[in-house]
Structure formats: C-alpha cells, structure tokens
Write a protein that holds these residues in place. Structure first.
Motif, short mmCIF file in Angstrom:
data_model
loop_
_atom_site.label_atom_id
_atom_site.label_comp_id
_atom_site.label_asym_id
_atom_site.label_seq_id
_atom_site.Cartn_x
_atom_site.Cartn_y
_atom_site.Cartn_z
N ALA A 174 -55.13 -69.55 -12.59
CA ALA A 174 -53.87 -69.05 -13.16
C ALA A 174 -53.36 -70.03 -14.21
N MET A 175 -52.91 -69.47 -15.32
CA MET A 175 -52.36 -70.32 -16.36
C MET A 175 -50.89 -70.60 -16.05
N GLY A 176 -50.42 -71.74 -16.51
CA GLY A 176 -49.03 -72.12 -16.26
C GLY A 176 -48.08 -71.14 -16.92
N GLY A 177 -46.95 -70.87 -16.26
CA GLY A 177 -45.90 -70.07 -16.89
C GLY A 177 -46.07 -68.57 -16.77
N VAL A 178 -47.18 -68.08 -16.17
CA VAL A 178 -47.32 -66.63 -16.06
C VAL A 178 -46.58 -66.14 -14.83
N ASP A 179 -46.24 -64.85 -14.83
CA ASP A 179 -45.68 -64.23 -13.64
C ASP A 179 -46.84 -63.98 -12.68
N LEU A 180 -47.00 -64.91 -11.76
CA LEU A 180 -48.19 -64.90 -10.90
C LEU A 180 -48.28 -63.61 -10.08
N GLY A 181 -47.14 -63.19 -9.53
CA GLY A 181 -47.13 -61.98 -8.70
C GLY A 181 -47.63 -60.78 -9.49
N ALA A 182 -47.07 -60.61 -10.69
CA ALA A 182 -47.46 -59.46 -11.52
C ALA A 182 -48.92 -59.55 -11.93
N ALA A 183 -49.36 -60.77 -12.27
CA ALA A 183 -50.75 -60.96 -12.72
C ALA A 183 -51.73 -60.60 -11.59
N ILE A 184 -51.41 -61.02 -10.39
CA ILE A 184 -52.30 -60.72 -9.25
C ILE A 184 -52.36 -59.22 -9.00
N ALA A 185 -51.18 -58.59 -9.05
CA ALA A 185 -51.14 -57.14 -8.81
C ALA A 185 -51.95 -56.38 -9.85
N GLN A 186 -51.77 -56.76 -11.10
CA GLN A 186 -52.46 -56.08 -12.19
C GLN A 186 -53.98 -56.24 -12.04
N PHE A 187 -54.37 -57.45 -11.70
CA PHE A 187 -55.78 -57.78 -11.56
C PHE A 187 -56.41 -56.96 -10.43
N CYS A 188 -55.75 -56.96 -9.28
CA CYS A 188 -56.31 -56.26 -8.11
C CYS A 188 -56.40 -54.76 -8.38
N THR A 189 -55.40 -54.21 -9.04
CA THR A 189 -55.40 -52.77 -9.30
C THR A 189 -56.53 -52.39 -10.25
N ALA A 190 -56.67 -53.18 -11.32
CA ALA A 190 -57.74 -52.90 -12.29
C ALA A 190 -59.10 -53.01 -11.62
N LEU A 191 -59.24 -53.99 -10.77
CA LEU A 191 -60.52 -54.19 -10.10
C LEU A 191 -60.83 -53.01 -9.17
N THR A 192 -59.82 -52.59 -8.45
CA THR A 192 -60.03 -51.48 -7.52
C THR A 192 -60.51 -50.24 -8.27
N LYS A 193 -59.88 -49.96 -9.41
CA LYS A 193 -60.28 -48.79 -10.18
C LYS A 193 -61.72 -48.93 -10.67
N SER A 194 -62.04 -50.10 -11.19
CA SER A 194 -63.38 -50.26 -11.79
C SER A 194 -64.47 -50.20 -10.72
N ILE A 195 -64.15 -50.70 -9.56
CA ILE A 195 -65.19 -50.82 -8.54
C ILE A 195 -65.53 -49.48 -7.91
N VAL A 196 -64.58 -48.56 -7.89
CA VAL A 196 -64.86 -47.29 -7.24
C VAL A 196 -65.43 -46.25 -8.21
#
Lengths: 224, 333
Positions: A174-196
């Motif tokens: 994680a880079m400093g200063g990012v909204d960690l919660g939002a970044a994690i959510a976005q990442f997990c959602t994108a991954l879920t879509k791509s993987i299925v």
C-alpha cells in the motif's frame, strides 16, 4: 462430475491481527465492509463467492466461514492482538482449504482454485513459517492449493510480502496516503469479477488468475 | 392539451432500502438487479426466464454497449431433406446486467449438392474487448471455408479451416482498430475466440458428423436421457478444482477432426461453455430438462427460450446448435 449446482470461488481473507497492525485495523474493517457493499451491487459475482475471514496473531480466529455475502448483514470485525505467527496462519489454511473444497463439492458445486488475500505488515514474529507455507501452496501435496495475493500494509517488509505471494505479480504494497479501506474493497471486487470469468493471459500456458495492480498499491517487487 | 402531473410516478417511499434488497437476496424475493435504485413495483417478474433450481435475480437487461448493433439473442431454425436444425445464441445474465455485448456467436448453413449441414459455434474470450466481433468473424470464416472445400469436392482440410479462420480474425482486428498492420499477439488481445466448427453429412450408412475444436466449446450426442461428449470438455471428474483458462484463436493449434455416426434417435448438440458448464455430464437438473426439451424439434423461439433458462451462478452467454436426423430422410445412393 454430475450436472453441477453452480460454480464457486472460495475466497479467504487472511488478516494480520497482531499488535503492530493496530493503526490499520480500522482501515481493514472499513475495507471489508466496503467490499461487502460492492459485492451486494454485483449480485451475480456475489453468488459465486464463498467468503471466509481468518484473523491471525498468536493463533487464528475464524471470523467467518464459507459465507454467501448476500446473506450476511455485516461482516465481523478484526481486532489487533498479540504477536504475528505466520506458521499458525498457513497451517490453519492448509487444514481448512481441502475440507472446504470437499464440502462444497459434496453439495454439488464445481470449485475454482481458492484465492487468499493475505493482509499483513510483513513482520512475522516466528521464523519457522516457510515449511507450512510451502506445504500450503504445493499443488501436489495440498488439494485445492490456493493462489495467494499478498498486500503489504503499514511499515511493510516488502521482501516478506513478495515471498508470500504465489507469483511476483500477486504481491503489492500500500502506498502512503491512500484510502486503504476503499483500495482494498476495489481490489477485491475487481479480482472477484475477473476470476469468475473466462480468463486468458498472454504467453502463459495455464493462466488462472489475472491480477491487475490495485489503485493505491504498487508492486511489492518494485520496492524490494 | 397536456394535463398537469400531480403525482410522482415513482415516489421515493416506494423504493426498497438497501436492507430490504439484502433481505430479498436471502428469501428469494425477486427484485430488479438494480434493486436499490428501482421502484418497488419492479418486483414483478420482467424477463421471466425458465427457472431450473435457484434462479438468478430477475431484472431487465441493459443495452449492449457496442459500436455496431449486437442483438441480445438470435434464433434460427429450418429443415433440409435430411436434417432439422435449431440454433440459438443468448446473452449471458452478467453481460445483460453490465450492458456488454453477447460474445458468443453461431453460423450454420446448408450445402445443397452434398446435403451437408455446416456449422460453427464460437465463444469470444471475455478479456478481449472486441471478442464479440471475433466470434462472429470466426463462425462465418470457418463455415465459408468448409463450404468451399465441399464445393470443390475435396476432403475438408480442417487444419486449413483453422488457419483461414485465424487469418480472418487478424484481418478483422486490423479493420476494427483501423491500422495498416497488426501482429497476431495484438489481434489476440482484441478479438480472441474459441471455436467448434464442423458438419453433418448424409451418407449411405447414415449421417456422419465431423468437427474440430479450439478452446472449451464442445459437442455432445444426446440419446434419450444420456449425453455423450464428443470433444474435450472443461470438466473432469478427477479434477480437484477447475480452471477457466482457455486456448483461443487466432492461435493456431494442431487440430484433429473428431466425429462419428449420428444414429437415428440421436441429436447432435454443439454448444459453448455457457451451456456445457451447467450441463456437466448431463445427469443433473439441466441435463434432465434438455433431454425432455430436445426429444423432438421445437419452434425456434421456444428453443431459444429454453436455452435462456435461469440458474444461479450460470450467467455466461449461451449458444446451442441442435441437429436431428430426419426419420423420413431418403439415404443417398
């Protein structure tokens, strides 16, 4: 294989709950809540995921097991506690994943290779975790051995994150200063879509998991 | 004269809350997919697909975001002296939900001099942005090439069918991107697609089927309630977990044609994984449903409606071609 009841992707969040994660635990909890909301807005992706949350410190606390997120009102919270035993984390997963895959198959589902999101500052307090880790990811020895996406959070030891990710491109910091919660959510959602969806990676004979760099993260390999 | 509008046709209090929408997912209440944004009266079934087991939440699809017109569904059907053909390609529920085009396609043609029915079924790879164009191009190119071989009276050169189709795909990708040159890797990123292409030919010893496969679309012969898979399928009973990775055109793998006799009472089925995945080995609910639905040819629109069934987690595009040998067909001499 009989006529299948459905195709499922088991997703495990393996979250570091040790004391050193204290400043980031609320961000992680917000990230999980945002992920939950995002998946409710993608009902067809959500229907294909069975979600487990394991918090690890000295030992592993199971917060959620094989849940259909459409049926959960809210996700359980993580708490900062104790030291950081990677050995306990990987040993528990090694026991759990084959059981879970079998249980889902017994219910008539076809099962994608499980995906593990490993969230940690990369500072284990034990040194004997590598054997447990190697066993977990060995596809010959562990049925349903998972792909592991490792996300470094806080004062990250990048080398450890790279070591835990099952491919170099699955390791992020994680880079400093990012909204960690939002970044994690976005990442997990994108991954879920791509993987299925049907996936295809150029130049790879057996592509299985296409992971794009999440916003707010950078490849851990770059910072080693 | 216009009358004054005194009431909001969609008052906000009629909209379900996020909690209600969540609750709906747990007890089977049917909302539109965009439930938290949709009026409460939209609980009424809209698409009304045939349900097999637990259905996908019912909703009204979004239009396909595509530069050229791409219909949600296509259906076709006809008979020759020897065969009855039904075919449909329907957009998957995920593509309907997101407003993306159907990436499957199909082409089927009759070669009058030989009586052959020539077909191709393709499934555009979802990672390639123009794969729906790839699927259409691949089907038409493959059918054209097979017809050309039949017209020449030479055995079909199946490896050449794959080569020609791949070349057409690269040309199509070049046209879509508007560039003078395009290497195959770039074309693959834009238009990659799977393909099954083949034919059924009336012969003195009965109808013979022959086909080639690139990727995970497949073919079966349905006899009564039993499905015999003719090509490699995605699943194997021994697999601990399964993979969604595919080989696709314009890569040109070495292909070996497969096939055999199509016995009386049998139905040749060719379909994309959107049909093959829920079918599995045919012993479950989906197999039972289609064994009954395909016992004899149905009207083409009924055939398409059957294919559009709703079953949770099966939301990919679906394409299915069915060919019945006609009982009253005269065999060639």
């Amino acid at each position: 294989m009989t006529g299948t009841r459905g195709n499922l992707l088991p997703v495990y969040v393996l979250a570091d709950e040790s004391g050193s994660m204290g400043p980031y635990i609320q961000d992680l909890n917000r990230g999980l809540a945002a992920l939950h909301e995002a998946l409710l807005g993608e009902p067809m992706a959500a229907a294909k995921v069975r979600f487990s949350i394991l918090g690890f410190a000295d030992d592993v606390h199971e917060r959620l097991r094989l849940a259909d997120l459409r049926r959960e009102n809210e996700l359980p919270a993580l708490y900062a506690r104790g030291r950081t035993s990677y050995h306990a984390a990987f040993t528990t997963l090694h026991r759990r994943i084959p059981q879970d895959v079998q249980a889902l198959k017994a219910e008539g589902y076809a099962v994608h290779r499980p995906a593990v999101f490993f969230l940690s500052d990369g500072q284990p307090t034990d040194e004997s975790w590598l054997d447990a880790y190697e066993l977990l990811i060995d596809r010959n020895r562990t049925p349903g051995a998972p792909n592991i996406i490792a996300c470094g959070i806080g004062q990250v030891e990048a080398a450890t994150i790279v070591q835990v990710a099952t491919q170099q491109e699955y390791g992020f910091g994680a880079m400093g200063g990012v909204d960690l919660g939002a970044a994690i959510a976005q990442f997990c959602t994108a991954l879920t879509k791509s993987i299925v969806e049907s996936g295809r990676a150029l130049g790879s004979a057996q592509p299985e998991l296409v992971v794009q760099q999440p916003a707010g993260f950078r490849m851990a390999i770059d910072v080693v | 004269m216009w009358s004054e509008v005194t009431a909001d046709p969609f008052p906000a209090e009629d909209w379900p809350s996020a909690d209600e929408a969540r609750h709906a997912a747990t007890n089977g209440t049917v909302y539109r997919a965009e439930s938290v944004h949709a009026p409460r009266r939209a609980r009424k079934l809209i698409w009304e697909a045939r349900e097999i087991g637990v259905p996908i939440t019912d909703f009204e699809p979004k239009p396909a975001d595509s530069a050229s017109y791409r219909p949600d569904s296509v259906a076709d059907g006809w008979s020759t002296d020897h065969f009855t053909v039904r075919v449909a390609s329907v957009r998957g529920y995920t593509h309907r939900f997101r407003g993306t085009p159907r990436q499957d396609d199909v082409a089927v043609s009759h070669h009058q001099p030989t009586g052959a029915v020539v077909f191709a079924v393709a499934d555009g790879v979802s990672a390639a942005p123009h794969s729906h164009i790839g699927a259409t191009s691949a089907c038409r190119a493959a059918v054209t090439q097979i017809l050309a071989d039949l017209t020449q009276g030479t055995p079909v050169d199946w490896q050449n069918v794959v080569r020609q189709t791949a070349w057409q795909l690269i040309e199509q990708a070049r046209a879509v991107l508007g560039v003078p040159e395009l290497d195959p890797e770039e074309a693959e990123r834009e238009v990659a697609t799977t393909l099954v292409a083949g034919l059924v030919l009336p012969t003195r010893s009965g109808p013979m089927a022959k086909m080639i496969q690139v990727g995970d679309s497949s073919a079966w012969i349905l006899h009564g309630r039993s499905y015999r898979c003719l090509l490699d399928a995605k699943f194997s009973a021994d697999d601990e977990v399964f993979s969604s990775a595919v080989t696709a055109l314009p890569r040109v793998p070495h292909v070996t044609p497969r096939g055999g006799p199509l016995d009386p009472g049998g139905v040749l089925l060719v379909g994309t994984d959107g049909f093959g995945d829920p079918l599995g080995d045919g012993s479950g609910d989906v197999g039972t449903y289609f064994a009954a639905a395909l016992r004899r040819p149905s009207p083409p629109l009924s055939f398409a409606y059957d294919l559009d069934f709703s079953r949770e987690t099966f939301d990919d595009d679906r394409t299915l071609l069915a060919i019945w040998p006609r009982d009253d067909a005269e065999q060639p001499r």
